[in-house]
Design a protein around this motif. Structure first.
Motif: not given
Length: 383
Positions: A262-282
């Motif tokens: 938890n930082t001044e520039t945002g929160v960071y974490g790890v998915w145990e069950t990632p979201p689906k249908n992420l599409g192609d990276p940008l």
């Protein structure tokens, strides 16, 4: 003849110093690159008169390879593309230690006392341990103070970057005949935010674009543990001038991931069950590619992620970490639905010319159609 040579030399020296000064002012205070090689920095400077030497997180720029011009802070990014965020998520957050959100008087039998104030405790402090025991809840601190009676309780306290110890002498309350410390503390919170990006591994992610802070003190809440859960956005409180709006929803009970920072520039974490249908990276768009004008934000305000039109009005490369862009919502559908930027949309990724360039961080209270954004490189550099 000698006098003429001296004058010429002096003029040359003045010209050289002026060149160095001008170059220093023209160069940014920090620079972001994909890679740590000297050539990566030199390519970014895009000038044949500049050379660079990289040492750790600092790039020393020289004019013609001889004259030091400036030391720039170096942000080295490990990846050049990301999966697009924009999906809402819920956080159930528990602090490391307990956060002091206020001091209060204890009405005792012999008068009014504030043991916490007498011990040097201030609003915004984090009490890490009491009587040698690490604290994991407000209740545990209360029990330790109560059981100590009139005896001193040794406290380990963090104030920003400093840690110190102090002794608190509990006061006996006339109201219920129990010993108290004279302070209000908080050990948990919960809320809704938006994912900014997901890394190439499909698991690591960043969100919010700012830290999770205590509502009373504004202090960054120290991370003990935090579960990431799904959230079903089912209502929107529309924002108006002087009255910030809010996304409302129901949090799921199943943990989908967890936060690691938890930082001044945002929160960071790890998915145990990632979201689906992420599409192609940008691809990532660094700060020097960001332009005033049209862009899009991606957010979930009515059940599914959608893109909405915005205008980037101002850009400040050297601004504080999470207020690098001033943006204005121009999308008629979003303005009708939310009034602009509302709480819960923090972290909504900003895309310009097909590149992820940043994320929404704050709304202007007096004008909810406008707010701030952070450069994506600032989020990535902090993780």
């Amino acid at each position: 003849m000698l006098k003429r040579i001296k004058i010429t030399a002096l003029a040359a020296l003045c010209t050289l110093l002026c060149t160095v000064f001008t170059a220093n002012a023209a160069l940014p205070d920090s620079i972001s690159v994909f890679g740590t090689e000297n050539t990566a920095v030199e390519e970014k400077l895009a000038s044949p008169v500049f050379t660079a030497t990289v040492s750790g997180s600092t790039a020393t720029v020289k004019l013609w390879g001889l004259l030091p011009v400036k030391n720039m802070s170096l942000k080295v990014l490990k990846q050049n593309s990301l999966y697009l965020g924009g999906m809402a998520f819920g956080v159930k957050y528990f602090t490391k230690g307990v956060l002091v959100v206020g001091l209060c008087a204890v009405e005792g039998f012999g008068g009014s006392f504030c043991p916490a104030e007498e011990a040097g405790i201030q609003k915004g402090d984090v009490i890490i341990s009491a009587a040698g025991k690490e604290l994991d809840s407000a209740k545990s601190l209360q029990n330790i103070i109560s059981e100590a009676g009139k005896n001193a309780v040794a406290l380990e306290v963090q104030r920003k970057d400093d840690v110190f110890t102090t002794a608190l002498y509990p006061a006996l309350s006339a109201a219920d005949n129990s010993y108290k410390g004279g302070m209000w503390v908080r050990d948990s919170t919960a809320g809704i935010g938006t994912v900014s990006y997901i890394c190439a591994d499909g698991k690591s992610f960043g969100g919010l674009g700012h830290g999770i802070c205590d509502s009373d003190t504004g202090a960054l809440m120290p991370l003990g543990s935090a579960a990431v859960v799904d959230v079903d956005i089912n209502n929107v409180r529309k924002g108006t001038s002087g009255y910030p709006g809010e996304l409302k929803g129901e949090m799921g009970k199943v943990r989908r991931g967890y936060l690691t920072a938890n930082t001044e520039t945002g929160v960071y974490g790890v998915w145990e069950t990632p979201p689906k249908n992420l599409g192609d990276p940008l691809p990532i768009g660094l700060s020097d590619t960001v332009k005033k004008g049209k862009a899009q934000i991606f957010s979930t305000v009515d059940g599914e992620r959608k893109s909405y039109e915005i205008e980037i009005e101002e850009i400040d490369i050297n601004a504080e970490e999470n207020r690098n862009m001033l943006i204005r919502v121009t999308d008629k559908g979003l303005l009708e639905k939310t009034g602009g930027i509302v709480q819960g949309m923090s972290g909504s990724p900003i895309v310009q010319n097909g590149k992820i360039i940043g994320a929404v961080t704050h709304v202007l209270i007096n004008d909810p159609t406008r707010g701030y954004g952070i450069f994506i490189e600032n989020m990535l550099a902090a993780n």
